[in-house]
Design a protein around this motif. Sequence first.
Motif, PDB file in Angstrom:
ATOM      1  N   ALA A   1      23.765  41.429  31.770  1.00  0.00           N
ATOM      2  CA  ALA A   1      22.592  41.863  32.547  1.00  0.00           C
ATOM      3  C   ALA A   1      22.100  43.203  32.002  1.00  0.00           C
ATOM      4  O   ALA A   1      22.895  44.018  31.517  1.00  0.00           O
ATOM      5  N   GLU A   2      20.786  43.430  32.076  1.00  0.00           N
ATOM      6  CA  GLU A   2      20.185  44.686  31.633  1.00  0.00           C
ATOM      7  C   GLU A   2      19.472  45.351  32.795  1.00  0.00           C
ATOM      8  O   GLU A   2      19.048  44.693  33.765  1.00  0.00           O
ATOM      9  N   CYS A   3      19.328  46.664  32.684  1.00  0.00           N
ATOM     10  CA  CYS A   3      18.612  47.420  33.718  1.00  0.00           C
ATOM     11  C   CYS A   3      17.132  47.077  33.641  1.00  0.00           C
ATOM     12  O   CYS A   3      16.539  47.124  32.563  1.00  0.00           O
ATOM     13  N   PRO A   4      16.494  46.725  34.758  1.00  0.00           N
ATOM     14  CA  PRO A   4      15.066  46.375  34.733  1.00  0.00           C
ATOM     15  C   PRO A   4      14.150  47.566  34.471  1.00  0.00           C
ATOM     16  O   PRO A   4      12.970  47.374  34.188  1.00  0.00           O
ATOM     17  N   GLN A   5      14.687  48.795  34.568  1.00  0.00           N
ATOM     18  CA  GLN A   5      13.854  49.974  34.341  1.00  0.00           C
ATOM     19  C   GLN A   5      14.105  50.644  32.997  1.00  0.00           C
ATOM     20  O   GLN A   5      13.252  51.387  32.513  1.00  0.00           O
TER      21      GLN A   5
ATOM     22  N   ASN B   1      13.795  53.866  44.443  1.00  0.00           N
ATOM     23  CA  ASN B   1      13.383  52.789  45.360  1.00  0.00           C
ATOM     24  C   ASN B   1      13.592  51.427  44.708  1.00  0.00           C
ATOM     25  O   ASN B   1      14.012  50.471  45.360  1.00  0.00           O
ATOM     26  N   ARG B   2      13.292  51.344  43.406  1.00  0.00           N
ATOM     27  CA  ARG B   2      13.528  50.084  42.694  1.00  0.00           C
ATOM     28  C   ARG B   2      15.028  49.836  42.536  1.00  0.00           C
ATOM     29  O   ARG B   2      15.493  48.693  42.571  1.00  0.00           O
ATOM     30  N   CYS B   3      15.772  50.954  42.398  1.00  0.00           N
ATOM     31  CA  CYS B   3      17.232  50.810  42.241  1.00  0.00           C
ATOM     32  C   CYS B   3      17.855  50.174  43.478  1.00  0.00           C
ATOM     33  O   CYS B   3      18.837  49.434  43.377  1.00  0.00           O
ATOM     34  N   ARG B   4      17.285  50.467  44.663  1.00  0.00           N
ATOM     35  CA  ARG B   4      17.876  49.949  45.917  1.00  0.00           C
ATOM     36  C   ARG B   4      17.715  48.435  46.027  1.00  0.00           C
ATOM     37  O   ARG B   4      18.495  47.780  46.715  1.00  0.00           O
ATOM     38  N   THR B   5      16.691  47.889  45.350  1.00  0.00           N
ATOM     39  CA  THR B   5      16.482  46.437  45.414  1.00  0.00           C
ATOM     40  C   THR B   5      17.057  45.721  44.199  1.00  0.00           C
ATOM     41  O   THR B   5      16.987  44.502  44.102  1.00  0.00           O
TER      42      THR B   5
END
Length: 588
Positions: free
Chosen positions: A457-461, A568-572
């Motif tokens: 898996a990769e970080c989406p950001q 905020n994106r990290c929380r989802t």
Amino acid sequence: MTSKISQTNTHSSFWPLLFPFLSWIGSLNAKTVRADLLAGITGAIIVLPQGVAYALIAGLPPEYGLYAAITPAIIAALFGSSWHLISGPTVAMSIVIFSTISPLAETGSEHFIKLTLTLTFLAGIIQFALGLARMGTLVNFVSHSVVVGFTAGAAIIIAVSQLKNVFGVTIPAGESFLHTLVVLAKELPQTNFYVLSIALSTFLVSFLFKRYLPRWPGMLFAMIGGSLLALFFGAEEHHVKLVGSLPASLPPLSLPEFSMNSLRTLAPGALALALLGLVEAVSIARAVATRSRQLIDGNQEFIGQGLSNLIGAFFSSYAASGSFTRTGVNYEAGAKTPLAAVFAAISLALVLLLIAPLTAYVPIPSMAGILLLVAYNLIDFHHIKKILQASQSETGVLLITFLATLFLELEFAIYVGVILSLMIYLNRTSKPRLVSLAPDPDDANHRLINIEKKPLAECPQCKIMRVDGSLFFGAVNYTAKKFQEIKEPHLLIIGSAINFIDVAGAETLVHEAERRLELQGGLYFTGLKASVNKILQRGGYIHHLNSDWLFETKSEAIQGVFNRLDKNRCRTCTARIFHECQSIKPIS
């Protein structure tokens, strides 16, 4: 006191640089001299039939092949760097000389010889100049596929050119490869079977010696056998041509032609000849050096080869280079130092003085038979097969060089092959490999690994990428395009494999950093080499890249990038690939 020691060291390193033979001449002793003498005598026997054959390929009187194995061999040995390399006439050099000079003068004429010596002189000047300019690495840009393709093409040209002497038919000299075959097909009914039997028997004897007694002078025995057969048949009675007696003399002094018209006409061929000679010599020197565990100085070999041709042109010697056959025999015969090459040249000179008249009995068909075997041995079937299996691009280079050798002037065939090699090299270097990385959850230290080897898996950001290659002007368009395809706003570049960066590469990084800022992201670096950092610092690019986004270690880089992510994106996010992600509470 210190200055005297320094001065002594300077002198002691200066003279071997100017006269390379000083570095090994002090190590001579009775044992090494004896070994070199025996190896030299063996080499002289080997070169006798080869030299005559190669001179005929070059379109020169046969004695010139032996002259080319005397003076150039001595000079190249004294001023080169290899312990075992033997210089002299070679097939490839001979055929380039013939193709360059034959349109300008009648084969074997005085003018032909004069132009050949001028061509040799020019090639020597080019080689010597490249050596002084420390351009020894140039040979690395001529791929092995070019050499294999050119040699295979040259082998077929040699074989076809000798078919008239094998079948005893008349074919006009200087015709193209295809035209020669067409004329031969028409002339086959006129075959002289006495000539054919002498040529084939010489070929067969040479082949059997090479197959079962490779260390014996098989070519010499084959020539003797062919001569006896011609004598038995009655050569003159059955129109069997003979080589004729060689002059029993040392290489006479000669003077190349220095008219501006000749120099201008021969310059393109001289460049091709010079490059081919250097590729041959350095490649052979390196090949034997891997067995003798010697380090080869490419620049010194350039100088040695250049001087050998430059000086040889004034001693009736045509262009010489390293000989694979004679170098291999020299090493196997136990040569210890370059003195073996000197002994080989001196032994050949003595042989020339003593037995030169005997060549009057050597039939031309015998020489043709030997040349057929030489041509066959030139085709490197093993490496051709490997190239065809391994690489489509190298196969393309091989085939194009091979066809160019058959259907173009030989010097242009070399240029075509070199240009193709450079194109492939530039194409590869202009596309640095961009490797996507991600932390391995199964590793205790969460090491970054290639996601192509293990899907992760990769970080989406944040995209983590390693750049394998240099960022220079030829690679910037490809790299910029690949960067723009990355959708994540943050990009962390692992720069440990970036060996070089130029102004164009630095500006590309600046533009990418600015673009990512507009996307509310950033461009980060870790592991940059000191040389790359230096360019970025000197050019002031470091200020545009934001020095706060340059990190020493990968862990520091990941921590720094994580602090700039949208929490905020990290929380989802469900990927949570970093240790730091555990500090963010997910939205329930």
